[in-house]
Design a protein around this motif. Structure first.
Motif, PDB file in Angstrom:
ATOM      1  N   CYS A 157       0.863  -1.170   0.000  1.00  0.00           N
ATOM      2  CA  CYS A 157       0.000   0.000   0.000  1.00  0.00           C
ATOM      3  C   CYS A 157       0.904   1.225   0.000  1.00  0.00           C
ATOM      4  CB  CYS A 157      -0.908  -0.005   1.234  1.00  0.00           C
ATOM      5  SG  CYS A 157      -2.458   0.917   0.979  1.00  0.00           S
ATOM      6  N   PRO A 186      -3.260   0.593  -2.942  1.00  0.00           N
ATOM      7  CA  PRO A 186      -2.528  -0.626  -3.291  1.00  0.00           C
ATOM      8  C   PRO A 186      -1.769  -0.482  -4.608  1.00  0.00           C
ATOM      9  CG  PRO A 186      -4.873  -0.900  -3.683  1.00  0.00           C
ATOM     10  CD  PRO A 186      -4.718   0.400  -2.976  1.00  0.00           C
ATOM     11  N   VAL A 224      -4.007  -3.189   2.913  1.00  0.00           N
ATOM     12  CA  VAL A 224      -4.792  -1.957   2.829  1.00  0.00           C
ATOM     13  C   VAL A 224      -5.721  -1.903   4.035  1.00  0.00           C
ATOM     14  CG1 VAL A 224      -6.335  -0.557   1.414  1.00  0.00           C
ATOM     15  CG2 VAL A 224      -4.747  -2.165   0.321  1.00  0.00           C
TER      16      VAL A 224
END
Length: 333
Positions: A194, A212, A289
């Motif tokens: 991320c 991402p 994430v």
């Protein structure tokens, strides 16, 4: 135009809420800076343009006058033939491996591709949380590296194919770093991460925000490969999205399918091939994430759909793979 392309690419990896104005995705696709295997980086006689190039395999016409002796018969024109340059790479480059009837993978020099900009070399401050290896590698074309990284005959030969065979005379352009030449360079392992959001107006990171992306890891360095072509799946109540990356680690072509879904209810993901084969997806819930789910699986056969389930076995979503016929259409499946 290079600066414009680079800013658009970085904008693509930045959450919508952190941008002053969302980058135009149509413009980004036109400029072609979604860097995957180098197939869309093109040189236009003094300027950098975009091109998604499909190589045309040259075949020899059949001789007339009846069947020729067996050892003199010409190869079936319908069968793709390996280029002489690719054969030479297989024979002369240490560590070269044939991965298809027309393709060879050669080891990389142990550094990120030279066409990767300095902004794409990533320090730890560019990541929110950890990165996770996907078990696959990134593959780029020979001309993504400096001339001295490979034998001159190989670098020059690939460059000639890009100019003379893969170029677009109408656009005065030709690809650089194309893998359509048949020689692919192993550019390191692939990780899912991320990327910390960046405020380009203030030139500083936005703490606690990230999007991402896939990053390459070679030697002691990580470099930016590409952000998801769309991050709509991060929005509350949105649908699953899938993204692909080619892989040859096993010695043959396969596809790594990376997916994303809103929320953290997903506990199982089935990748269902067109022949009914099911592959279990690897799931990362809230780890890559925050508050979202990422998952991935490597497929060596066509994918029909991806089905996500919750802890009770309830289907959260059954996502059919949509057909596509171009690089842009195939970016988000």
């Amino acid at each position: 135009m290079n600066n414009q392309i680079e800013h658009l690419e970085h904008d693509l990896s930045t959450p919508r809420s952190e941008l002053l104005g969302r980058p135009d995705l149509d413009t980004i696709h036109t400029l072609g800076r979604r860097r995957r295997t180098g197939r869309r980086t093109a040189v236009a006689f003094g300027s950098v343009l975009a091109a998604s190039v499909i190589a045309t395999v040259a075949v020899t016409g059949l001789q007339g006058g009846g069947p020729a002796p067996r050892d003199a018969q010409v190869a079936d024109p319908s069968t793709p033939q390996m280029r002489f340059l690719v054969k030479r790479a297989l024979e002369e480059v240490p560590g070269a491996v044939q991965v298809s009837p027309t393709e060879v993978v050669v080891p990389g020099p142990g550094t990120p591709p030279s066409f990767v900009g300095s902004d794409d070399i990533l320090g730890p401050e560019r990541f929110e949380g950890k990165t996770i290896g996907l078990g696959v590698h990134n593959y780029v074309g020979v001309t993504m590296y400096d001339h001295n990284e490979f034998p001159a005959w190989l670098h020059d030969g690939v460059a000639k194919i890009e100019r003379d065979e893969l170029g677009d005379p109408d656009q005065n352009s030709y690809p650089v770093g194309s893998t359509e030449t048949g020689v692919l360079v192993d550019a390191g392992s692939v990780e899912l991460a991320c990327m910390t959001a960046w405020d380009w107006n203030e030139d500083k990171q936005v703490p606690g925000k990230c999007s991402p992306a896939l990053v390459g890891h070679v030697g002691d360095e990580r470099y930016y490969m590409w952000g998801m072509g769309s991050d709509d799946f991060l929005e509350s109540g949105s649908k699953m999205e899938l993204f692909t990356s080619d892989n040859y680690t096993s010695g043959a072509h396969s596809i790594m399918w990376v997916g994303g879904m809103d929320g953290t209810d997903v506990t199982r993901v089935d990748y269902v091939a067109t022949d009914g084969t099911i592959v279990d997806g690897t799931i990362s819930s809230d780890a890559i994430v925050p508050d979202e789910t990422m998952f991935w699986a490597e497929m060596d056969r066509p994918l029909a759909k991806v089905v996500a389930y919750d802890a009770d076995g309830t289907v959260l979503e059954s996502h059919e793979i949509k057909p596509c016929d171009s690089g842009t259409d195939c970016e988000v499946r």
